[in-house]
Design an enzyme around this catalytic site. Structure first.
Site, PDB file in Angstrom:
ATOM      1  N   HIS B 318       0.779  -1.224   0.047  1.00  0.00           N
ATOM      2  CA  HIS B 318      -0.100   0.004  -0.137  1.00  0.00           C
ATOM      3  C   HIS B 318       0.868   1.047   0.059  1.00  0.00           C
ATOM      4  O   HIS B 318       1.845   1.332   0.812  1.00  0.00           O
ATOM      5  CB  HIS B 318      -0.889  -0.083   1.286  1.00  0.00           C
ATOM      6  CG  HIS B 318      -2.031   0.968   1.081  1.00  0.00           C
ATOM      7  ND1 HIS B 318      -1.766   2.265   1.241  1.00  0.00           N
ATOM      8  CD2 HIS B 318      -3.339   0.917   0.988  1.00  0.00           C
ATOM      9  CE1 HIS B 318      -2.958   2.892   1.242  1.00  0.00           C
ATOM     10  NE2 HIS B 318      -3.912   2.166   1.075  1.00  0.00           N
ATOM     11  N   ARG B 338      -6.503  10.022  -1.181  1.00  0.00           N
ATOM     12  CA  ARG B 338      -6.140  10.575  -2.327  1.00  0.00           C
ATOM     13  C   ARG B 338      -7.414  10.864  -3.459  1.00  0.00           C
ATOM     14  O   ARG B 338      -7.168  11.817  -4.149  1.00  0.00           O
ATOM     15  CB  ARG B 338      -5.067   9.563  -2.863  1.00  0.00           C
ATOM     16  CG  ARG B 338      -3.979   9.552  -2.511  1.00  0.00           C
ATOM     17  CD  ARG B 338      -2.839   8.583  -2.972  1.00  0.00           C
ATOM     18  NE  ARG B 338      -2.939   7.175  -2.211  1.00  0.00           N
ATOM     19  CZ  ARG B 338      -3.087   6.163  -2.574  1.00  0.00           C
ATOM     20  NH1 ARG B 338      -2.920   6.015  -4.136  1.00  0.00           N
ATOM     21  NH2 ARG B 338      -3.283   4.856  -2.004  1.00  0.00           N
TER      22      ARG B 338
END
Lengths: 236, 533
Positions: B318, B338
């Site tokens: 990740h 994000r």
């Protein structure tokens, strides 16, 4: 590329100040700035019980601690509580077994049935004990009050960050099991009172009716190359 | 001690003034060739020195990371000749008490099978509980399982098992309705519609979430359902070996409860492995986002019974694992940040990748920046890049971050960091096992009566999983495998209990010249220093 030291960071650096902590009756010197769980590992306590997600959401590492400033027991998550000088800490007893059971699918009137499922839910003494011990800083007493009045949406919202550590359960003098009451409020609201998830129902129905079957068969039959081309076209 | 705030203050001039100008600017996406080049240069999957050949078993000759190869070649902790009087007899033994295990047990129970869960830690202790950003399923007017399929197979490098992926996407909406029936409360818009978010690598927004506590809400509901249903649960009782009838069928398992020297023998008509992932094996020395028990137990036990593994050479890192302060190392900052505007910046304050690329690409890009000296160093000697989370409030309205990411706000407030004002330091963290036990569409392995569901399985996600597809996987295939195992248990009787396969594996290790095999599964990582007297 470089190798990370993924184990507990145990700087032997002389510049890192040490703090004195007490664990299960014995005193240790550990580096400042580490968590209670790290301190347990560093001082040779191999744990299977008392660690879980190590991410602040499961409550397995819940612990009681005191600091020199006050003899009042406080509750914290061991993986997220930084040790300070003179801290004394020990694992919190594991979450209690709830005395209550309900079949969520049988619940028809969430607020009306609250006392059927949790018969002490209206016995709050307003002692603030639950709110005081919550490691997630939830206003538990307020949420229980809302639940008792039937305001399940708001109670459920306040309850969202609950990791079910059981501290409020252990603390409540009326033994009402606040965390389970609030979980009931949130779950029964979700099932019976929230806006129905129509978009999911429509999509599930369309899929069951075979609306997408033909295109899916087409896609499944494509070669890797053609499939890749298909997937790349029109990407935003 | 240097605080994160101090490191930020030193760099603030490169970050804060450029925020308005960076608002809404999409970094140019990479071509498929550029993506491949970035991956092969910098993604940990491509680091040849970290890999070696497996010397025994169904995947003999395949390559995987050394740490996992050691475990697949490990020896049983049990004496294959030991007596096996059953302590419990049941229809379905579910090994693992996370999202997949609880789902499977509930479904099997509802279908009338006698189900039992054995879990290494407590019921619900899992990676599921930590999932933050959401679960992916086709839901919008402009969406369909076909679009979901295309996104997922593109993310998986076109190596996904197409039949399994088809099941995942087509049964997704129904699986989410099942979760709603368990009392999971997905976020709604003010007008009551389901709130839907976007995730990396997807062409449509289709993530359902409970703010950034999605896994917690799901696991809480499932755990309460399990407890209220009366399904027996053995906690702190890790499985260490499966049982077979000596003719290639699975007939139960042996548990080794913590703190007890006596093993517990379970006789079962069917066994379902739902024991999760591998993060705490810290491949290539990476920190991990995973929970304490993620030590690959399912792979080890299945492998010894002769089950083949797929895509066992690829793992998901990740991109945004916290690197400072030290005790948060590996902790995840959800991809959801994000998708709401948070941006990645190198040491020069410059963008370097499209934040909504797939996780493997973003991770490789971050590793590239650090490799080329454009990372930010911490006092503890780590290197990372900035995740400029305050961009969320710049891109949306002020207060958006606090409203949508209360979990993250809480985690950082604890260390005196206001993530709506200051950027944080991140680096890839070992997060997910893309491959695993090979299953068919019913969740059954090649060994009759051995089922598997969740992260322990392979094929569904190909070589890289998309955000939100793991939470979907555990429910869709938990339901499928639970139902299939329940049906199977109606059709068969209990079988003979033996450890013949463990003896065969031991002999195979000797033949292959494996000199000093580990004893596996390891069950827990070793973090405790030797006890000072």
């Amino acid at each position: 590329m470089f190798r990370e030291d993924c184990r507990v960071k145990t700087p032997e650096d002389q510049d890192i100040p040490k703090v004195s902590v007490e664990i299960l009756g014995r005193t240790f010197q550990v580096p400042a700035g580490i968590t209670a769980v790290d301190a347990l590992w560093l001082t040779g306590h191999a744990l299977e019980r008392g660690v879980g997600c190590l991410g602040g959401v499961c409550g397995a590492c819940t612990m009681l601690y005191t600091t020199p400033e006050s003899m009042e027991f406080r509750v914290g998550l061991g993986c997220r509580t930084v040790v300070t000088d003179g801290m004394s800490f020990f694992p919190f007893p594991q979450r209690g077994r709830s005395r209550y059971r309900y079949d969520l699918s049988e619940v028809k009137d969430p607020a009306g049935e609250l006392l059927d499922h949790y018969d002490r839910a209206d016995k709050c003494r307003h002692c603030h004990g639950c709110t005081n011990v919550c490691p997630q800083k939830i206003q538990v007493e307020e949420a229980i009050e809302l639940a008792a009045k039937g305001e399940f949406e708001k109670a459920g919202e306040m309850f969202l960050p609950c990791v079910m550590c059981g501290a409020c359960f252990a603390e409540c003098p009326e033994e009402m099991e606040p965390n389970h009451i609030l979980l009931y409020a949130r779950r029964s609201f979700a099932l019976r009172l929230a806006h129905p998830p129509r978009e999911l129902e429509r999509m599930a129905q369309a899929i069951n009716e075979g609306k997408f079957a033909q295109v899916m068969e087409e896609i499944l039959a494509l070669s890797d190359e053609d499939l890749a081309a298909r997937c790349e076209e029109g990407r935003r | 001690m240097t605080t994160l705030r101090h490191i930020f203050d030193v760099n603030a001039a490169r970050i804060v003034p450029t925020r308005e100008g960076r608002k809404g600017v999409r970094f140019s996406p990479l071509s498929p060739e550029e993506r491949e080049r970035l991956l092969s240069s910098f993604h940990p999957d491509y680091k040849a020195g970290a890999y070696r050949e497996i010397r025994v078993g169904p995947n003999k000759g395949d390559r995987t990371v050394s740490e996992l190869a050691d475990l697949l070649e490990s020896d049983s902790p049990l004496d294959p000749g030991m007596g096996l009087p059953p302590d419990h007899t049941t229809d379905l033994l579910v090994i693992g008490g996370g999202g997949a295990g609880c789902t499977a047990a509930l479904v099997a129970h509802r279908l009338g099978a006698r189900a039992m869960i054995a879990t290494k830690l407590r019921l619900g202790d899992s990676n599921t509980v930590m999932a933050e950003g959401g679960v992916q399923t086709a839901v919008g007017e402009d969406d369909s399982p076909v679009e979901h399929f295309k996104d997922a197979i593109r993310g998986g490098h076109y190596k996904n098992d197409r039949n399994l992926l088809r099941v995942l996407v087509e049964e997704g909406p129904e699986a989410m309705l099942w979760l709603c029936d368990q009392g999971v409360l997905f976020d709604r818009e003010p007008d009551g519609r389901l709130r839907v978010k976007s995730g990396g690598g997807t062409s449509r927004s289709r993530l359902l979430a409970c703010e950034d506590y999605t896994g917690l809400d799901i696991m809480r509901a499932l755990r309460e359902s399990v407890v209220h249903s009366g399904i027996p649960v053995l906690e702190y009782s890790p499985a260490v070996e499966l049982l077979s009838d000596g003719e290639g069928r699975c007939t139960g398992a042996v548990l080794q409860p913590f703190g007890s020297s006596r093993p517990v023998v379970i006789r079962a008509k069917a066994v379902l492995l739902a024991a999760g992932g591998i993060g705490r094996l810290h491949f290539q020395g990476f920190p991990t986002s995973n929970h304490f028990g993620a030590t690959g137990d399912a792979l080890v036990m299945a492998y010894r019974l002769g089950v083949g593994l797929v895509d066992i050479d690829t793992f998901q890192y990740h991109p945004t694992g916290v690197i400072y302060p030290g005790f948060l190392a590996g902790a995840l900052v959800t991809e959801g940040m994000r998708s709401m505007g948070a941006q990645l910046l190198n040491s020069r304050g410059g963008r370097f990748i499209d934040e909504m690329e797939t996780r493997d690409v973003v991770s490789a890009a971050i590793i590239r920046e650090c490799h080329h000296g454009r990372g930010i160093s911490t006092p503890s000697g780590k290197c990372g890049v900035w995740l400029d989370a305050p961009m969320i409030d710049v891109t949306n309205a002020p207060g958006t971050l606090a409203a949508r990411f209360p979990n993250m706000v809480r985690q950082f407030t604890r260390v005196d960091v206001d993530i709506s004002k200051q950027a944080i330091l991140v680096y890839p963290t070992l997060h997910y096992q893309n491959g695993g036990i090979r299953i068919d569409a019913s969740g059954e392995s090649a060994i009759p009566n051995l089922f598997a569901a969740g992260e322990a399985t392979g094929g569904i996600h190909g070589r890289n999983r998309l955000m939100g597809n793991s939470l979907l996987d555990v429910v869709v295939f938990g339901r499928r495998a639970g139902a299939a195992a329940a049906r199977r248990s109606r059709e068969i009787d209990h079988g003979r209990l033996s450890l013949d396969h463990a003896a065969q594996h031991r002999a195979a290790l000797k033949d292959a010249g494996v000199a000093q095999p580990l004893v596996g599964p390891i069950l827990v990582p070793t973090y405790a220093r030797p006890r000072a007297v």
